[in-house]
Write a protein that holds these residues in place. Structure first.
Motif, PDB file in Angstrom:
ATOM      1  N   ASP A   1       0.759  -1.039  -0.140  1.00  8.18           N
ATOM      2  CA  ASP A   1      -0.029   0.103  -0.083  1.00  8.18           C
ATOM      3  C   ASP A   1       0.824   1.372  -0.017  1.00  8.18           C
ATOM      4  OD1 ASP A   1      -2.405  -1.319  -0.149  1.00  8.18           O
ATOM      5  OD2 ASP A   1      -2.324  -1.642   2.014  1.00  8.18           O
ATOM      6  N   TYR A   2       1.934   1.497  -0.506  1.00  6.99           N
ATOM      7  CA  TYR A   2       2.783   2.487  -0.896  1.00  6.99           C
ATOM      8  C   TYR A   2       2.197   3.361  -1.935  1.00  6.99           C
ATOM      9  CZ  TYR A   2       6.768   0.290   2.247  1.00  6.99           C
ATOM     10  OH  TYR A   2       7.025  -0.410   3.197  1.00  6.99           O
ATOM     11  N   LEU A   3       2.254   4.575  -1.799  1.00  4.99           N
ATOM     12  CA  LEU A   3       1.991   5.527  -2.887  1.00  4.99           C
ATOM     13  C   LEU A   3       3.102   5.555  -4.031  1.00  4.99           C
ATOM     14  CD1 LEU A   3       0.284   7.632  -4.303  1.00  4.99           C
ATOM     15  CD2 LEU A   3       1.264   9.181  -2.751  1.00  4.99           C
ATOM     16  N   ILE A   4       2.848   5.034  -5.021  1.00  2.79           N
ATOM     17  CA  ILE A   4       3.914   5.146  -6.231  1.00  2.79           C
ATOM     18  C   ILE A   4       3.774   6.143  -7.230  1.00  2.79           C
ATOM     19  CG2 ILE A   4       5.189   3.640  -7.745  1.00  2.79           C
ATOM     20  CD1 ILE A   4       4.850   2.394  -4.792  1.00  2.79           C
ATOM     21  N   THR A   5       4.778   6.837  -7.454  1.00  2.00           N
ATOM     22  CA  THR A   5       5.004   7.698  -8.710  1.00  2.00           C
ATOM     23  C   THR A   5       6.151   7.078  -9.489  1.00  2.00           C
ATOM     24  OG1 THR A   5       4.244   9.570  -7.295  1.00  2.00           O
ATOM     25  CG2 THR A   5       5.186  10.222  -9.311  1.00  2.00           C
ATOM     26  N   GLU A   6       5.974   7.231 -10.649  1.00  3.49           N
ATOM     27  CA  GLU A   6       6.959   6.837 -11.501  1.00  3.49           C
ATOM     28  C   GLU A   6       7.408   7.842 -12.524  1.00  3.49           C
ATOM     29  OE1 GLU A   6       5.518   3.652 -14.162  1.00  3.49           O
ATOM     30  OE2 GLU A   6       4.598   2.575 -12.396  1.00  3.49           O
ATOM     31  N   ALA A   7       8.961   7.566 -12.645  1.00  3.94           N
ATOM     32  CA  ALA A   7       9.508   8.526 -13.686  1.00  3.94           C
ATOM     33  C   ALA A   7      10.486   7.802 -14.703  1.00  3.94           C
ATOM     34  CB  ALA A   7      10.577   9.383 -12.684  1.00  3.94           C
ATOM     35  N   SER A   8      10.614   8.179 -15.925  1.00  2.00           N
ATOM     36  CA  SER A   8      11.184   7.392 -16.850  1.00  2.00           C
ATOM     37  C   SER A   8      12.836   7.784 -16.943  1.00  2.00           C
ATOM     38  CB  SER A   8      10.732   7.413 -18.235  1.00  2.00           C
ATOM     39  OG  SER A   8      10.525   8.656 -18.646  1.00  2.00           O
ATOM     40  N   ASP A   9      13.205   8.979 -16.308  1.00  2.00           N
ATOM     41  CA  ASP A   9      14.614   9.241 -16.369  1.00  2.00           C
ATOM     42  C   ASP A   9      14.724  10.262 -14.950  1.00  2.00           C
ATOM     43  OD1 ASP A   9      13.981  11.960 -17.250  1.00  2.00           O
ATOM     44  OD2 ASP A   9      14.014  11.222 -18.938  1.00  2.00           O
ATOM     45  N   GLY A  10      16.064  10.410 -14.958  1.00  2.00           N
ATOM     46  CA  GLY A  10      16.407  11.461 -13.678  1.00  2.00           C
ATOM     47  C   GLY A  10      15.819  12.835 -13.650  1.00  2.00           C
ATOM     48  N   ILE A  11      15.647  13.294 -14.926  1.00  2.00           N
ATOM     49  CA  ILE A  11      15.269  14.832 -15.147  1.00  2.00           C
ATOM     50  C   ILE A  11      13.562  14.609 -14.749  1.00  2.00           C
ATOM     51  CG2 ILE A  11      14.422  16.525 -16.984  1.00  2.00           C
ATOM     52  CD1 ILE A  11      17.058  15.776 -18.318  1.00  2.00           C
ATOM     53  N   GLN A  12      12.858  13.716 -15.294  1.00  2.00           N
ATOM     54  CA  GLN A  12      11.355  13.682 -14.874  1.00  2.00           C
ATOM     55  C   GLN A  12      11.517  13.385 -13.340  1.00  2.00           C
ATOM     56  OE1 GLN A  12       9.207  10.325 -16.461  1.00  2.00           O
ATOM     57  NE2 GLN A  12       7.399  11.532 -16.326  1.00  2.00           N
ATOM     58  N   ALA A  13      12.277  12.713 -12.657  1.00  2.00           N
ATOM     59  CA  ALA A  13      12.191  12.462 -11.236  1.00  2.00           C
ATOM     60  C   ALA A  13      12.652  13.823 -10.468  1.00  2.00           C
ATOM     61  CB  ALA A  13      13.321  11.270 -11.064  1.00  2.00           C
ATOM     62  N   LEU A  14      13.364  14.487 -11.000  1.00  3.19           N
ATOM     63  CA  LEU A  14      13.864  15.697 -10.376  1.00  3.19           C
ATOM     64  C   LEU A  14      12.480  16.674 -10.336  1.00  3.19           C
ATOM     65  CD1 LEU A  14      17.398  16.436 -11.323  1.00  3.19           C
ATOM     66  CD2 LEU A  14      16.512  15.958  -8.928  1.00  3.19           C
ATOM     67  N   GLU A  15      11.821  16.621 -11.548  1.00  2.00           N
ATOM     68  CA  GLU A  15      10.522  17.482 -11.515  1.00  2.00           C
ATOM     69  C   GLU A  15       9.664  16.983 -10.593  1.00  2.00           C
ATOM     70  OE1 GLU A  15       9.664  16.835 -15.660  1.00  2.00           O
ATOM     71  OE2 GLU A  15      11.263  18.193 -16.618  1.00  2.00           O
ATOM     72  N   ILE A  16       9.582  15.743 -10.324  1.00  2.00           N
ATOM     73  CA  ILE A  16       8.406  15.381  -9.511  1.00  2.00           C
ATOM     74  C   ILE A  16       8.769  15.732  -8.222  1.00  2.00           C
ATOM     75  CG2 ILE A  16       7.650  13.020  -8.312  1.00  2.00           C
ATOM     76  CD1 ILE A  16       7.734  11.816 -11.452  1.00  2.00           C
ATOM     77  N   LEU A  17      10.022  15.516  -7.774  1.00  2.00           N
ATOM     78  CA  LEU A  17      10.607  15.989  -6.345  1.00  2.00           C
ATOM     79  C   LEU A  17      10.374  17.465  -6.078  1.00  2.00           C
ATOM     80  CD1 LEU A  17      13.979  13.995  -6.128  1.00  2.00           C
ATOM     81  CD2 LEU A  17      11.816  13.459  -4.860  1.00  2.00           C
ATOM     82  N   GLU A  18      10.289  18.213  -7.272  1.00  2.00           N
ATOM     83  CA  GLU A  18       9.941  19.714  -7.058  1.00  2.00           C
ATOM     84  C   GLU A  18       8.668  19.817  -6.587  1.00  2.00           C
ATOM     85  OE1 GLU A  18      11.174  21.495 -10.631  1.00  2.00           O
ATOM     86  OE2 GLU A  18      13.428  21.191 -10.300  1.00  2.00           O
ATOM     87  N   GLN A  19       7.752  18.949  -6.808  1.00  2.00           N
ATOM     88  CA  GLN A  19       6.240  19.231  -6.651  1.00  2.00           C
ATOM     89  C   GLN A  19       5.661  18.361  -5.689  1.00  2.00           C
ATOM     90  OE1 GLN A  19       4.587  18.225 -10.611  1.00  2.00           O
ATOM     91  NE2 GLN A  19       5.829  19.765 -11.698  1.00  2.00           N
ATOM     92  N   SER A  20       6.433  17.206  -5.191  1.00  2.00           N
ATOM     93  CA  SER A  20       6.058  16.332  -4.187  1.00  2.00           C
ATOM     94  C   SER A  20       6.947  15.944  -3.143  1.00  2.00           C
ATOM     95  CB  SER A  20       5.595  15.052  -4.961  1.00  2.00           C
ATOM     96  OG  SER A  20       4.493  15.427  -5.959  1.00  2.00           O
TER      97      SER A  20
END
Length: 121
Positions: free
Chosen positions: A27-46
């Motif tokens: 029951d973890y909340l999962i967010t996916e990224a297909s590369d490091g740039i997308q992952a950094l964008e997610i980290l800026e928002q969440s």
């Protein structure tokens, strides 16, 4: 207890799907990224509690991503998944600040044990 948010960054959809299945069993909340740039964008928002990171990805790979995390002072634990088992490379990953390394091919227990170790600390 609040739900832990895990960011899975891997360029292979099959690996992201597999990790999603494994982590959803807890029951973890999962967010996916297909590369490091997308992952950094997610980290800026969440707010993210843990990152599971592939090493070899297009645009920005795992080592570059770890450097960027450090530069931005984003203190999020990272589990690296990799097929590379060379000693020098592992030492480089550990120096870059990853908490744990899970080698491919991995199984459900490998991932859940690594995640449990981080969330227990």
């Amino acid at each position: 207890m609040s739900t832990k948010h895990i960011l899975v960054a891997d360029d292979e959809a099959h690996t992201r799907d597999t990790l999603n299945l494994i982590l959803n069993s807890r029951d973890y909340l999962i967010t996916e990224a297909s590369d490091g740039i997308q992952a950094l964008e997610i980290l800026e928002q969440s707010k993210v509690d843990l990152i599971i990171l592939d090493v070899r990805m297009p645009r920005m790979g795992g080592l570059e991503f770890l450097d960027e995390l450090d530069k931005r002072k984003l203190n999020v634990p990272v589990i690296v998944i990799s097929g590379i088992t060379e000693t020098n490379f592992i030492a480089q990953l550990e120096k870059s600040g990853c908490e744990d390394i899970v080698f491919k091919p991995f199984n459900e227990d490998d991932i859940l044990e690594a995640v449990d170790r981080i969330f227990e600390n």
